[in-house]
Design an enzyme around this catalytic site. Structure first.
Site, PDB file in Angstrom:
ATOM      1  N   ILE A  12     -13.756  70.495 -72.958  1.00 32.72           N
ATOM      2  CA  ILE A  12     -14.851  71.158 -73.675  1.00 32.72           C
ATOM      3  C   ILE A  12     -15.288  72.407 -72.910  1.00 32.72           C
ATOM      4  CG2 ILE A  12     -17.145  70.859 -74.697  1.00 32.72           C
ATOM      5  CD1 ILE A  12     -16.493  67.792 -74.695  1.00 32.72           C
ATOM      6  N   LEU A  83     -17.323  62.657 -64.223  1.00 32.42           N
ATOM      7  CA  LEU A  83     -16.306  61.675 -64.610  1.00 32.42           C
ATOM      8  C   LEU A  83     -16.686  61.132 -65.980  1.00 32.42           C
ATOM      9  CD1 LEU A  83     -15.985  59.829 -61.165  1.00 32.42           C
ATOM     10  CD2 LEU A  83     -14.559  61.677 -62.073  1.00 32.42           C
ATOM     11  N   SER A 124     -24.222  62.819 -74.274  1.00 31.33           N
ATOM     12  CA  SER A 124     -23.332  62.092 -75.191  1.00 31.33           C
ATOM     13  C   SER A 124     -24.125  61.207 -76.128  1.00 31.33           C
ATOM     14  CB  SER A 124     -22.395  61.226 -74.348  1.00 31.33           C
ATOM     15  OG  SER A 124     -21.749  60.267 -75.149  1.00 31.33           O
ATOM     16  N   TYR A 149     -20.660  54.887 -67.134  1.00 27.89           N
ATOM     17  CA  TYR A 149     -20.513  56.296 -67.554  1.00 27.89           C
ATOM     18  C   TYR A 149     -21.699  56.707 -68.427  1.00 27.89           C
ATOM     19  CZ  TYR A 149     -19.437  59.832 -71.005  1.00 27.89           C
ATOM     20  OH  TYR A 149     -19.540  60.887 -71.869  1.00 27.89           O
ATOM     21  N   LYS A 153     -25.310  59.377 -68.092  1.00 23.93           N
ATOM     22  CA  LYS A 153     -25.840  60.382 -69.030  1.00 23.93           C
ATOM     23  C   LYS A 153     -27.331  60.125 -69.289  1.00 23.93           C
ATOM     24  CE  LYS A 153     -21.943  62.609 -69.763  1.00 23.93           C
ATOM     25  NZ  LYS A 153     -21.732  63.928 -69.140  1.00 23.93           N
ATOM     26  N   PHE A 218      -7.654  49.634 -82.865  1.00 22.39           N
ATOM     27  CA  PHE A 218      -8.426  48.562 -82.227  1.00 22.39           C
ATOM     28  C   PHE A 218      -9.355  47.872 -83.231  1.00 22.39           C
ATOM     29  CE2 PHE A 218      -8.054  51.352 -78.194  1.00 22.39           C
ATOM     30  CZ  PHE A 218      -6.864  50.738 -77.822  1.00 22.39           C
ATOM     31  N   ARG A 231     -16.471  57.144 -86.815  1.00 20.27           N
ATOM     32  CA  ARG A 231     -17.096  58.036 -85.830  1.00 20.27           C
ATOM     33  C   ARG A 231     -17.322  59.403 -86.441  1.00 20.27           C
ATOM     34  NH1 ARG A 231     -17.485  53.911 -83.875  1.00 20.27           N
ATOM     35  NH2 ARG A 231     -16.922  53.100 -81.826  1.00 20.27           N
ATOM     36  N   ARG A 293     -11.568  46.582 -79.369  1.00 22.83           N
ATOM     37  CA  ARG A 293     -11.765  47.015 -77.981  1.00 22.83           C
ATOM     38  C   ARG A 293     -13.191  46.667 -77.575  1.00 22.83           C
ATOM     39  NH1 ARG A 293     -10.954  53.353 -76.621  1.00 22.83           N
ATOM     40  NH2 ARG A 293     -12.861  53.508 -77.878  1.00 22.83           N
ATOM     41  N   ASP A 296     -16.882  48.601 -78.426  1.00 19.82           N
ATOM     42  CA  ASP A 296     -16.881  49.521 -79.569  1.00 19.82           C
ATOM     43  C   ASP A 296     -17.950  49.135 -80.592  1.00 19.82           C
ATOM     44  OD1 ASP A 296     -14.967  51.374 -78.868  1.00 19.82           O
ATOM     45  OD2 ASP A 296     -13.313  50.355 -79.892  1.00 19.82           O
TER      46      ASP A 296
HETATM   47  N1  UFG Z   1      -9.257  53.831 -81.138  1.00 15.52           N
HETATM   48  C1  UFG Z   1      -8.143  53.132 -81.550  1.00 15.52           C
HETATM   49  N2  UFG Z   1      -6.999  53.238 -80.809  1.00 15.52           N
HETATM   50  C2  UFG Z   1      -6.913  53.997 -79.687  1.00 15.52           C
HETATM   51  C3  UFG Z   1      -8.072  54.718 -79.269  1.00 15.52           C
HETATM   52  C4  UFG Z   1      -9.229  54.605 -80.015  1.00 15.52           C
HETATM   53  O1  UFG Z   1      -8.166  52.424 -82.552  1.00 15.52           O
HETATM   54  O2  UFG Z   1      -5.862  54.038 -79.055  1.00 15.52           O
HETATM   55  C5  UFG Z   1     -10.486  53.731 -81.933  1.00 15.52           C
HETATM   56  C6  UFG Z   1     -11.643  53.141 -81.168  1.00 15.52           C
HETATM   57  O3  UFG Z   1     -11.623  51.747 -81.228  1.00 15.52           O
HETATM   58  C7  UFG Z   1     -12.818  53.762 -81.896  1.00 15.52           C
HETATM   59  C8  UFG Z   1     -12.301  55.114 -82.368  1.00 15.52           C
HETATM   60  O4  UFG Z   1     -10.881  55.027 -82.296  1.00 15.52           O
HETATM   61  O5  UFG Z   1     -13.132  53.000 -83.019  1.00 15.52           O
HETATM   62  C9  UFG Z   1     -12.755  56.261 -81.501  1.00 15.52           C
HETATM   63  O6  UFG Z   1     -12.477  55.935 -80.156  1.00 15.52           O
HETATM   64  P1  UFG Z   1     -12.566  57.023 -78.994  1.00 15.52           P
HETATM   65  O7  UFG Z   1     -12.220  56.326 -77.714  1.00 15.52           O
HETATM   66  O8  UFG Z   1     -11.813  58.235 -79.371  1.00 15.52           O
HETATM   67  O9  UFG Z   1     -14.105  57.433 -79.043  1.00 15.52           O
HETATM   68  P2  UFG Z   1     -15.416  56.540 -78.749  1.00 15.52           P
HETATM   69  O10 UFG Z   1     -16.267  56.720 -79.945  1.00 15.52           O
HETATM   70  O11 UFG Z   1     -15.120  55.187 -78.321  1.00 15.52           O
HETATM   71  O12 UFG Z   1     -15.957  57.294 -77.450  1.00 15.52           O
HETATM   72  C10 UFG Z   1     -16.645  58.488 -77.554  1.00 15.52           C
HETATM   73  C11 UFG Z   1     -16.543  59.311 -76.284  1.00 15.52           C
HETATM   74  C12 UFG Z   1     -17.297  58.683 -75.140  1.00 15.52           C
HETATM   75  C13 UFG Z   1     -18.659  58.238 -75.556  1.00 15.52           C
HETATM   76  C14 UFG Z   1     -18.560  57.367 -76.790  1.00 15.52           C
HETATM   77  C15 UFG Z   1     -19.881  56.877 -77.290  1.00 15.52           C
HETATM   78  O13 UFG Z   1     -15.207  59.488 -75.899  1.00 15.52           O
HETATM   79  O14 UFG Z   1     -17.441  59.649 -74.115  1.00 15.52           O
HETATM   80  O15 UFG Z   1     -17.953  58.125 -77.826  1.00 15.52           O
HETATM   81  O16 UFG Z   1     -20.641  57.935 -77.764  1.00 15.52           O
HETATM   82  F1  UFG Z   1     -19.257  57.535 -74.566  1.00 15.52           F
END
Ligand code: UFG
Length: 340
Positions: A12, A83, A124, A149, A153, A218, A231, A293, A296
């Site tokens: 970013i 991080l 975040s 993490y 924040k 997941f 999301r 996961r 989530d």
């Molecule tokens: N997902 C999968 N397979 C993968 C990776 C992700 O199905 O291999 C799914 C996750 O379960 C989730 C969605 O895709 O439902 C989005 O996952 P991300 O890891 O891309 O994003 P998150 O919403 O979990 O995480 C983001 C930011 C974090 C922050 C978090 C909460 O990356 O920094 O939002 O706001 F903390």
């Protein structure tokens, strides 16, 4: 303004450096390259046609941070460095708290000593925790996060609020990002995670380019339309523009410290994202459904109206733009940035 961008070589940060320069600001980068490659800097210079000065050190080093502020004339700071892997933070909490908190304190102390009173912080949506009503609104007060993490924040937002209250004129914009994806339309810079990607979009991109065999979704038994999590994905170019808008609005904020959600206001499911990426690539991509996961949440998205109304900022790029730009970056740079 002459803007210090901490973590300016990161995903970013690098996109924001370009937007700042395009908006007429001077940029100075500080980055320790612990999760980024120095080769990004050459690309920023060729895309912007500008020399980008870089200081390579870890901001937890108080003396080096002090020397940086003593030598450079800084008007404002955009603080990205930190991080950011949710899962890793659960296994290495000391490292996360020490790095993210100490670097922020070191930065705040140097800003105070050198009379720098404009700050934009990379926060975040994770600060809304597990119980906030959707869409998330900045007025929600019970901030907490399930990961170390995310807790950093929450804590840093609090630290900045306390420091501003005790200071003479510090102005802070706390930018709560939803899910940044996409890449610069040139395909020259983009997200380049080290090791196995934790996040959805870079994982799909690596499947598409042949670095990973298949996506694991997941969980498909969430209470959402297609059973997969939803999301609020926003284009990193829109997000970068949000930083410039926040920076330029700091002096006019209604309070010295103000939080802003940066999101589109719309949720998209994992499967819908995969389908959109398939459209960008022009073929089907292999996936399987695996277990949920840990940690989530089923679905969340932003109420972005405060940023829309007060910053005059709006996310304008579509999911198809995000996928097309990610694919342009990933297909041109299958292994990410080169080492040298
Ligand atoms: N997902 C999968 N397979 C993968 C990776 C992700 O199905 O291999 C799914 C996750 O379960 C989730 C969605 O895709 O439902 C989005 O996952 P991300 O890891 O891309 O994003 P998150 O919403 O979990 O995480 C983001 C930011 C974090 C922050 C978090 C909460 O990356 O920094 O939002 O706001 F903390």
């Amino acid at each position: 303004m002459r803007v210090l961008v901490s973590g300016g070589a990161g995903y970013i940060g690098s996109h924001t450096v370009l937007k700042l320069i395009a908006s007429g600001h001077d940029v100075v980068v500080v980055d320790d390259f612990s999760n980024s490659k120095p080769t990004v800097v050459g690309r920023l210079e060729s895309l912007s046609g500008t020399h980008v000065p870089v200081h390579s050190f870890d901001l937890t080093d108080v003396d080096k941070t002090e020397r940086l502020f003593a030598h450079e004339q800084i008007d404002a700071v955009v603080h990205f460095a930190g991080l950011k892997a949710v899962g890793e933070s659960v296994t290495k909490p000391i490292e996360y708290y020490r790095n993210n908190i100490d670097s922020t304190l070191s930065l705040l102390a140097a800003m105070q000593r050198h009379g720098v009173h404009r700050l934009v912080f990379s926060s975040s949506a994770t600060v809304y925790g597990e119980n906030a009503p959707v869409p998330y609104s900045e007025d929600y007060e019970h901030l907490s996060s399930s990961s170390p993490y995310g807790q950093t924040k929450v804590m840093i937002e609090r630290i900045m609020t306390d420091v501003a209250a005790a200071s003479d004129g510090l102005r802070v914009a706390l930018l709560r990002y939803f899910n940044p994806v996409g890449a610069h339309p040139s395909g020259q810079i983009g997200e380049d995670p080290q090791g196995i990607p934790n996040n959805l979009m870079p994982f799909i991109a690596q499947v598409a380019v042949g670095r990973r065999e298949k996506l694991t979704v997941f969980g498909d038994d969430y209470p959402t339309a297609d059973g997969t999590c939803e999301r609020d994905y926003l284009h990193v170019e829109d997000l970068a523009a949000g930083h410039v808008a926040a920076l330029e609005h700091l002096d006019d904020m209604v309070t010295p410290v103000r939080a802003f959600n940066l999101g589109t206001g719309t949720g998209t499911s994992v499967l819908a994202m995969l389908k959109a990426f398939e459209r960008a690539v022009g073929r089907e991509l292999p996936y399987e459904v695996g277990p949920r996961r840990a940690g989530d949440l089923a679905a969340f998205w932003a109420d972005p109206s405060r940023a829309n109304d007060e910053l005059g900022w709006r996310a304008v790029k579509t999911i198809d733009d995000m996928c097309a730009d990610t694919w342009r970056w990933q297909s041109a740079n299958p292994q990410g940035f080169p080492d040298a």
